[in-house]
Scaffold this motif. Structure first.
Motif, PDB file in Angstrom:
ATOM      1  N   PRO A 105       0.841  -1.200   0.000  1.00 50.08           N
ATOM      2  CA  PRO A 105       0.000   0.000   0.000  1.00 50.08           C
ATOM      3  C   PRO A 105       0.877   1.251   0.000  1.00 50.08           C
TER       4      PRO A 105
ATOM      5  N   ILE B  46       0.720   3.953   1.565  1.00 51.36           N
ATOM      6  CA  ILE B  46       0.968   4.543   2.882  1.00 51.36           C
ATOM      7  C   ILE B  46       2.175   3.880   3.542  1.00 51.36           C
TER       8      ILE B  46
ATOM      9  N   VAL C 290       9.321  -1.104   8.561  1.00 50.07           N
ATOM     10  CA  VAL C 290       7.978  -1.157   9.159  1.00 50.07           C
ATOM     11  C   VAL C 290       8.028  -1.931  10.473  1.00 50.07           C
TER      12      VAL C 290
ATOM     13  N   VAL D 121       9.744   0.308  13.178  1.00 47.89           N
ATOM     14  CA  VAL D 121       8.881   1.384  13.653  1.00 47.89           C
ATOM     15  C   VAL D 121       7.767   0.822  14.528  1.00 47.89           C
TER      16      VAL D 121
ATOM     17  N   GLY E 294      -5.645  -1.278   1.067  1.00 42.64           N
ATOM     18  CA  GLY E 294      -4.670  -0.197   1.158  1.00 42.64           C
ATOM     19  C   GLY E 294      -5.117   1.119   0.548  1.00 42.64           C
TER      20      GLY E 294
ATOM     21  N   ALA F 211      -6.995   2.631   6.912  1.00 43.08           N
ATOM     22  CA  ALA F 211      -6.135   3.495   6.105  1.00 43.08           C
ATOM     23  C   ALA F 211      -6.293   4.958   6.517  1.00 43.08           C
TER      24      ALA F 211
ATOM     25  N   THR G 271      -4.708   5.487   9.949  1.00 40.32           N
ATOM     26  CA  THR G 271      -3.250   5.506   9.847  1.00 40.32           C
ATOM     27  C   THR G 271      -2.780   6.840   9.268  1.00 40.32           C
ATOM     28  N   PHE G 272      -3.476   7.308   8.236  1.00 40.45           N
ATOM     29  CA  PHE G 272      -3.136   8.597   7.627  1.00 40.45           C
ATOM     30  C   PHE G 272      -3.215   9.697   8.684  1.00 40.45           C
TER      31      PHE G 272
ATOM     32  N   ALA H 211       5.115  10.760  12.483  1.00 39.24           N
ATOM     33  CA  ALA H 211       5.062   9.587  11.606  1.00 39.24           C
ATOM     34  C   ALA H 211       5.226   8.280  12.380  1.00 39.24           C
ATOM     35  N   ARG H 212       6.040   8.302  13.452  1.00 37.35           N
ATOM     36  CA  ARG H 212       6.301   7.059  14.162  1.00 37.35           C
ATOM     37  C   ARG H 212       5.046   6.483  14.804  1.00 37.35           C
TER      38      ARG H 212
ATOM     39  N   GLY I 132       3.124   3.718  12.996  1.00 42.38           N
ATOM     40  CA  GLY I 132       3.749   2.409  12.804  1.00 42.38           C
ATOM     41  C   GLY I 132       2.805   1.221  12.909  1.00 42.38           C
TER      42      GLY I 132
ATOM     43  N   VAL J 201       0.365   1.100   9.980  1.00 41.62           N
ATOM     44  CA  VAL J 201       1.048   0.742   8.739  1.00 41.62           C
ATOM     45  C   VAL J 201       1.381  -0.746   8.735  1.00 41.62           C
TER      46      VAL J 201
ATOM     47  N   LEU K 186      -1.756  -2.722   8.094  1.00 34.30           N
ATOM     48  CA  LEU K 186      -2.148  -2.593   6.689  1.00 34.30           C
ATOM     49  C   LEU K 186      -1.279  -3.476   5.807  1.00 34.30           C
ATOM     50  N   LEU K 187       0.028  -3.377   6.037  1.00 40.41           N
ATOM     51  CA  LEU K 187       0.970  -4.143   5.219  1.00 40.41           C
ATOM     52  C   LEU K 187       0.738  -5.638   5.392  1.00 40.41           C
TER      53      LEU K 187
END
Lengths: 284, 270
Positions: A108, A110, B35, B38, B197, B226, B229-230, B239-240, B243, B246, B249-250
């Protein structure tokens, strides 16, 4: 039964056509309300300023830079990767490489954005100014995201080269590399530009990654404060502020979307023309 | 002389393609590593919020709903284009247009969905709008995947049934669909993996159909993973803090993709 199935096939086209007509109506509503010449002359996209300005030249230029950079990274990488997997890799390893390609296709955007921001952005800190850093990171990110589709297209092309042609070249004493250079690459001569155009389309259309990178790397980052850096970035920022229907800012969302739509669809048509020419040449 | 020059070029070609391929693989591994790093740092930090499992469940249920909306239409479209459609410019352009829609950037789907579901139909339930948007995005992609799946059934297998006097529909029901079941399942999982995603189109429709949700304000209501997370990227930790989202999601996208690949493989002869 045939009529029902035909209706199923026509449904997505009709539904998108309705959406598209709303988009065009709003975009036209925007164009008649603003000074088009001023839009092209001004470089700033500030739809929520006290005196809003809608110069989208800057956004377009940044998008073109990102897409151009992505083309330069994606196309050679995808070509080398596809050649390695299809021509050089041993049979047992080939499945492993195919898995790498599958994994890349499942990433993804993101996730790629997080890796760029946490893993690579700190290295660029102080080396370049934040705007350039954001541009570089966005270019790198969309290159990664454009990779799987381009690799798939090129692998299909390599696999379509008749085995007999390779064997003929080998029997004339050609090495593996000569086969790649004189048999496989010439067969890809229309597929490589098609892959390049598709990569550009993917790069132009990527929104999440560009928005996140720009907002995180340019100081005081929060969506809305920073000047947008690409067409898609501008779209996301406009969308998140969700201006009331009928306002100029709301209509500009649709106008900007129309610009992006024309660019990407134009690119796809070009790619399709290359592939059609390849098919007709193969048939001839 | 020319012999040695060309074999030098061969070596360069071989080594450079190998290096680039290794670099791509390294990039994939580095992505997973970053990933993971984090995520571990996030989970180990004091006062870390629990991993957004409820968001994942909510997201998966919306994706399932979207696939349920898209499945009958996509299957019908794929069957028409592969089995029934005469070679005519109307049907050819139908297929080409669906392919074109499958390649449309997500953000443009967001704008189209905004126009359709929020403006024209004025649906005011965010969950429904998100599911419909995902269904709209998934429809052409699923159609494309299903067409490839149907094409995997070889010609002689159809012709044998034709020769017994079966109608077109009987051929489809008794042979094409059962024989293509593995690639069909793979197409569903591949589409689901892409839908999980999707971020930009959902951000757009969510911002317009439920203002406040995207600003990260804790409303207690479940949120699409998503989008959550955004929003986490802009939370206090930066940003951390994203983690965990993300990583989920991954993991979900990769797992769905892996199930698809596994479905597509014929395990019986291994």
């Amino acid at each position: 039964m045939q009529a029902v199935l035909f209706a199923c096939a026509a449904a997505p086209i009709l539904v998108s056509a309705v959406g598209l007509s709303v988009l065009v109506v709003e975009a036209v509503g925007f164009v008649v309300r603003v000074d088009l010449a001023a839009m092209l002359r001004e470089g700033l996209w500030r739809p929520f300023a006290a005196t809003p300005s809608f110069g989208f030249g800057g956004l377009l230029w940044a998008s073109v830079q990102i897409a151009g950079g992505a083309l330069l990274i994606t196309l050679p990488t995808a070509l080398a990767f596809a050649l390695h997997v299809e021509e050089y890799a041993d049979r047992p390893h080939r499945a492993l490489w195919a898995l790498v390609a599958e994994a890349l296709a499942a990433l993804p955007s993101i996730v790629v954005a997080l890796v760029l921001i946490v893993g690579i952005a700190p290295w660029l800190d102080g080396v370049t100014d934040p705007r350039t850093a954001a541009l570089l990171l966005a270019t790198l990110g969309v290159s990664v995201l454009a990779l799987p589709e381009t690799v798939r297209l090129l692998r299909q092309g390599i696999r379509a080269v008749p085995e007999a042609q390779r064997l003929a070249a080998f029997s004339l004493g050609a090495t593996r590399g000569e086969v790649v250079r004189h048999v496989v690459l010439p067969a890809l001569r229309l597929r490589i530009p098609a892959g390049g155009v598709l990569a550009i389309g993917r790069a132009l259309g990527e929104a999440t990654l560009v928005t996140l990178v720009v907002a995180q790397v340019v100081p005081n980052g929060s969506v809305g404060d920073v000047a947008p850096l690409a067409l898609t970035d501008g779209l996301v920022r406009l969308g998140l502020r969700s201006a009331p229907q009928g306002t100029l800012a709301d209509q500009s969302l649709f106008a900007l979307a129309l610009v992006l739509l024309l660019l990407t669809v134009g690119g796809h048509l070009l790619a399709r023309r290359y592939l059609r020419r390849e098919r007709s040449e193969a048939g001839a | 002389m020319s012999r040695s020059r060309s074999s030098g070029a061969d070596g360069v070609l071989r080594i450079s393609t190998g290096l680039v391929a290794a670099l791509v693989a390294l990039g994939a591994v580095a992505t997973l590593g970053t990933v993971a790093f984090v995520t571990v740092a996030f989970v180990a930090a004091p006062g870390a919020a629990p991993a957004p499992i409820s968001s994942l469940v909510y997201t998966l249920s919306l994706v399932l709903g979207a696939l349920c909306i898209a499945a009958p239409l996509a299957l019908g479209a794929a069957l028409y284009l592969e089995e029934y459609a005469p070679n005519h410019w109307v049907t050819r352009s139908l297929g080409a247009n669906i392919d074109e829609l499958a390649r449309l950037p997500g953000i443009l789907w967001g704008i189209l969905a905004l126009a359709l579901f929020v403006r024209v139909l004025s649906i005011d339930r965010p969950g429904v709008v998100v599911a419909l948007t995902l269904g709209l995005i998934g429809l052409p992609r699923l159609t494309r995947g299903l067409r490839v799946a149907l094409r995997s059934v070889a010609g002689p297998e159809r012709e044998a049934v034709w020769a017994l006097g079966a109608t077109r529909w009987q051929v489809i029901r008794s042979h094409v669909l059962p024989l293509a079941r593995r690639p069909i399942a793979a197409a569903f999982f591949a589409t689901a993996s892409r839908l999980v995603g999707e971020t930009a189109p959902l951000l757009l429709v969510a911002a317009f159909s439920a203002p406040g949700l995207t600003s990260g304000a804790g409303t207690g209501a479940p949120q699409v993973l998503a989008i959550e997370t955004f929003s986490a990227f802009f939370g206090p930790g930066g940003a951390r803090m994203a983690g965990a989202g993300v990583a989920l999601l991954l993991a979900t996208a990769l797992a769905l993709r892996a199930i698809g690949v596994a479905c597509d493989r014929d395990w019986s002869d291994h």
